[in-house]
Design an enzyme around this catalytic site. Structure first.
Site, short mmCIF file in Angstrom:
data_model
loop_
_atom_site.label_atom_id
_atom_site.label_comp_id
_atom_site.label_asym_id
_atom_site.label_seq_id
_atom_site.Cartn_x
_atom_site.Cartn_y
_atom_site.Cartn_z
CG ASP A 419 0.10 -1.28 0.12
OD1 ASP A 419 0.03 -2.45 0.63
OD2 ASP A 419 -0.63 -0.40 0.69
CG HIS A 420 2.60 -7.89 -1.50
ND1 HIS A 420 2.00 -8.37 -2.78
CD2 HIS A 420 3.87 -8.52 -1.37
CE1 HIS A 420 2.60 -9.33 -2.97
NE2 HIS A 420 3.78 -9.36 -2.44
NE ARG A 421 -2.35 -2.02 2.63
CZ ARG A 421 -2.37 -1.05 3.23
NH1 ARG A 421 -3.33 -1.18 4.46
NH2 ARG A 421 -1.90 -0.12 3.17
CB CYS A 423 -0.21 -4.83 -7.62
SG CYS A 423 1.39 -4.22 -7.06
#
Length: 449
Positions: A419-421, A423
């Site tokens: 999940d790019h949110r 890291c």
């Protein structure tokens, strides 16, 4: 005088609102004991045997096998205070004079007839029930009331309608069905989900007869039970999580050699073998200790990242009923042998279809070994609401430059979807590189033990 008590589908926990009847375990006229399983149902989480909190004679069952019932819908009625089966009926298998005695002593609510098991909506106190006189000659299964030529309606039904479940109302509304034109097969004319589904089929058949088929013909498989729950979860993951994937090839020759040495050191042939999945699970927990950002979830309403202190490791398992993800609790505090034993136990339970909702929920990170399907790589979908998943391909001999020379080595592809949110790529890459280093040089893992 016996008293007829109604047993409703209890709340099975985990926010589940409905269940499908898979198999009835009792017939009308059978004598049942307190807490005896009477029906096997399938929820979106697992298969569950539901025990009846009353002892006595089964007087009616509600719902055929394959029907879906909302929580709170009647399952069956039991004549408490009567231990005699109906005329022509034999006692249920496993019943005994002891179970009949239990039924007889439970002739009044609020005494020892109450179940000792606590179901949501059914405690150890007095059961809520309507009092009715028992007429043995009239004991029979409820006969479905025919549907009365339903037709689609453009507006919501007006006036009182015998519907309890909001799911049934929603289903009728979605298909433009006027509930006033549907006769219910439940008690006192209650309209059940099966009644609405039957009415919808009639309407669709009438429409199909009047117009060419709008969709291609073919076998249609309902997204229900475990498969439906998986479909919903994967769709939600792709809809809500901005995921990204990175991958790397790793030389697993030394890992395989270390595994072989561990199994040789086990002593006897009967000692449990260390599996590759157990080793990878232990590597994951070590990597998450270094990169805790990936052991987290996102609270979308509060717009906060919640970092979790404990690692509950899920692992993907393919069964005859579909893909499931059992969870190894407190994986961060287990060694390789403990993790391996729990993976083996959960895998066996999954194969028998007996995983409980608790076995399938609460994961914080998932390990997906798709190499068992003979493929090298994949971009796995994150198991919502987790933040990452490690995918592992098959381990196969490949040409590899080892110590400056070309050699045949055991190579595996590792992929991390995150999940790019929670890291950025640097953290995700660091996690994956550490996992690959432990695979290539298992001694690296000793520094964290």
């Amino acid at each position: 005088m016996p008293q007829v008590l109604e047993f409703k589908l209890p709340d099975l926990g985990e926010g589940l609102t409905e269940a499908e009847i898979v198999r009835w375990l009792v017939e009308v006229g059978d004598v049942v004991a307190i807490d005896q399983p009477v029906v096997e149902v399938e929820t979106a989480k697992a298969m569950v045997e539901v025990p009846c909190p009353y002892g006595g004679v089964v007087t009616a069952r509600f719902g055929e096998e394959g029907a879906e019932l909302p929580v709170g819908a009647p399952l069956l009625t039991v004549a408490v205070g009567s231990q005699e089966p109906l005329a022509g009926q034999a006692p249920a298998s496993g019943s005994s004079s002891g179970s009949g005695a239990a039924a007889k002593t439970g002739s009044a609510p609020g005494n020892e007839s109450a179940s000792g098991n606590v179901l949501v909506g059914y405690g150890t106190g007095a059961p809520a029930a309507r009092r009715r006189r028992v007429r043995p000659a009239s004991f029979s299964a409820p006969v479905p009331v025919p549907v009365l030529s339903p037709v689609p309606a453009a507006e919501e039904a007006r006036g009182p309608v015998a519907v309890v479940s909001p799911l049934v109302r929603k289903l009728a509304r979605q298909h433009g069905l006027d509930l006033r034109l549907v006769a219910g097969s439940g008690r006192d004319g209650l309209i059940l989900r099966t009644d609405v589904e039957s009415a919808i089929r009639v309407v669709e058949e009438e429409r199909a007869a009047a117009a060419p088929a709008a969709r291609p013909a073919g076998e249609r498989i309902a997204l229900r039970g475990v498969r439906g729950a998986v479909a919903d979860k994967l769709a939600r993951s792709r809809r809500e999580i901005p995921d990204a994937t990175c991958w790397v090839d790793a030389d697993a020759t030394e890992l395989m050699a270390a595994r072989a040495a561990m199994n040789r050191a086990g002593g006897s042939a009967a000692a449990p073998k260390v599996s590759v999945l157990a080793l990878l699970a232990r590597i994951c927990t070590a990597a998450l200790a270094r990169f805790p950002e990936l052991n987290s979830t996102v609270d979308t309403e509060a717009r906060e990242i919640v970092r979790l202190s404990e690692v509950h490791l899920g692992f993907a398992a393919q069964t005859e009923r579909g893909l499931v993800v059992p969870v190894v609790r407190d994986a961060h505090s287990r060694n390789v042998e403990s993790v391996g034993a729990e993976i083996a136990r959960l895998t066996e339970v999954a194969r028998t279809g007996k995983l409980t909702p608790a076995d399938l929920t609460g994961g914080t990170f998932t390990l997906n070994n798709y190499g068992v399907f003979g493929v090298d790589g994949s971009t796995p979908i994150i198991n919502h609401p987790e933040a990452a998943m490690l995918g592992v391909g098959r381990i196969v001999p490949k040409p590899w430059v080892h110590q400056g020379e070309l050699a045949v080595r055991q190579v595996v592809q590792l992929s991390l979807t995150f999940d790019h949110r929670v890291c950025d790529g640097g953290t995700a890459g660091g996690f994956l590189r550490y996992v690959a280093d432990c695979v290539e040089q298992p001694a690296v893992l000793l520094r964290t033990l």
